[in-house]
Design a protein around this motif. Structure first.
Motif, PDB file in Angstrom:
ATOM      1  N   UNK A  28       0.707  -1.369  -0.013  1.00  0.00           N
ATOM      2  CA  UNK A  28      -0.172   0.108  -0.068  1.00  0.00           C
ATOM      3  C   UNK A  28       0.770   1.190   0.028  1.00  0.00           C
ATOM      4  N   UNK A  29       1.999   1.144   0.536  1.00  0.00           N
ATOM      5  CA  UNK A  29       2.828   2.298   0.660  1.00  0.00           C
ATOM      6  C   UNK A  29       3.458   2.695  -0.868  1.00  0.00           C
ATOM      7  N   UNK A  30       3.469   1.840  -1.703  1.00  0.00           N
ATOM      8  CA  UNK A  30       3.947   2.030  -3.289  1.00  0.00           C
ATOM      9  C   UNK A  30       2.619   2.741  -3.801  1.00  0.00           C
ATOM     10  N   UNK A  31       1.443   2.199  -3.603  1.00  0.00           N
ATOM     11  CA  UNK A  31      -0.124   3.061  -4.165  1.00  0.00           C
ATOM     12  C   UNK A  31       0.183   4.412  -3.674  1.00  0.00           C
ATOM     13  N   UNK A  32       0.315   4.358  -2.527  1.00  0.00           N
ATOM     14  CA  UNK A  32       0.136   5.931  -1.723  1.00  0.00           C
ATOM     15  C   UNK A  32       1.415   6.720  -2.278  1.00  0.00           C
ATOM     16  N   UNK A  33       2.310   6.355  -2.609  1.00  0.00           N
ATOM     17  CA  UNK A  33       3.645   7.278  -2.918  1.00  0.00           C
ATOM     18  C   UNK A  33       3.428   7.658  -4.414  1.00  0.00           C
ATOM     19  N   UNK A  34       2.399   7.046  -5.394  1.00  0.00           N
ATOM     20  CA  UNK A  34       2.392   7.400  -6.599  1.00  0.00           C
ATOM     21  C   UNK A  34       1.404   8.582  -6.744  1.00  0.00           C
ATOM     22  N   UNK A  35       0.489   8.711  -5.569  1.00  0.00           N
ATOM     23  CA  UNK A  35      -0.493   9.812  -5.865  1.00  0.00           C
ATOM     24  C   UNK A  35       0.195  10.960  -5.107  1.00  0.00           C
TER      25      UNK A  35
END
Length: 44
Positions: A28-35
């Motif tokens: 989930x940190x990867x997903x959050x970092x994209x935004x």
């Protein structure tokens, strides 16, 4: 995970897609970092 690859069959493509999705969802940190990237934000 999926770029610049060639598969032998449609089923191989589906398996690779599923594996890539599962890898992505488990972080989930990867997903959050994209935004949070400047180029990914829209201002009105």
């Amino acid at each position: 995970m999926l770029c610049a690859r060639v598969w032998d069959s449609y089923d191989d493509i589906l398996k690779a897609r599923k594996a890539a999705w599962n890898w992505f969802v488990k972080d989930p940190n990867r997903i959050t970092s994209i935004g949070k990237r400047d180029w990914a934000c829209v201002t009105v």
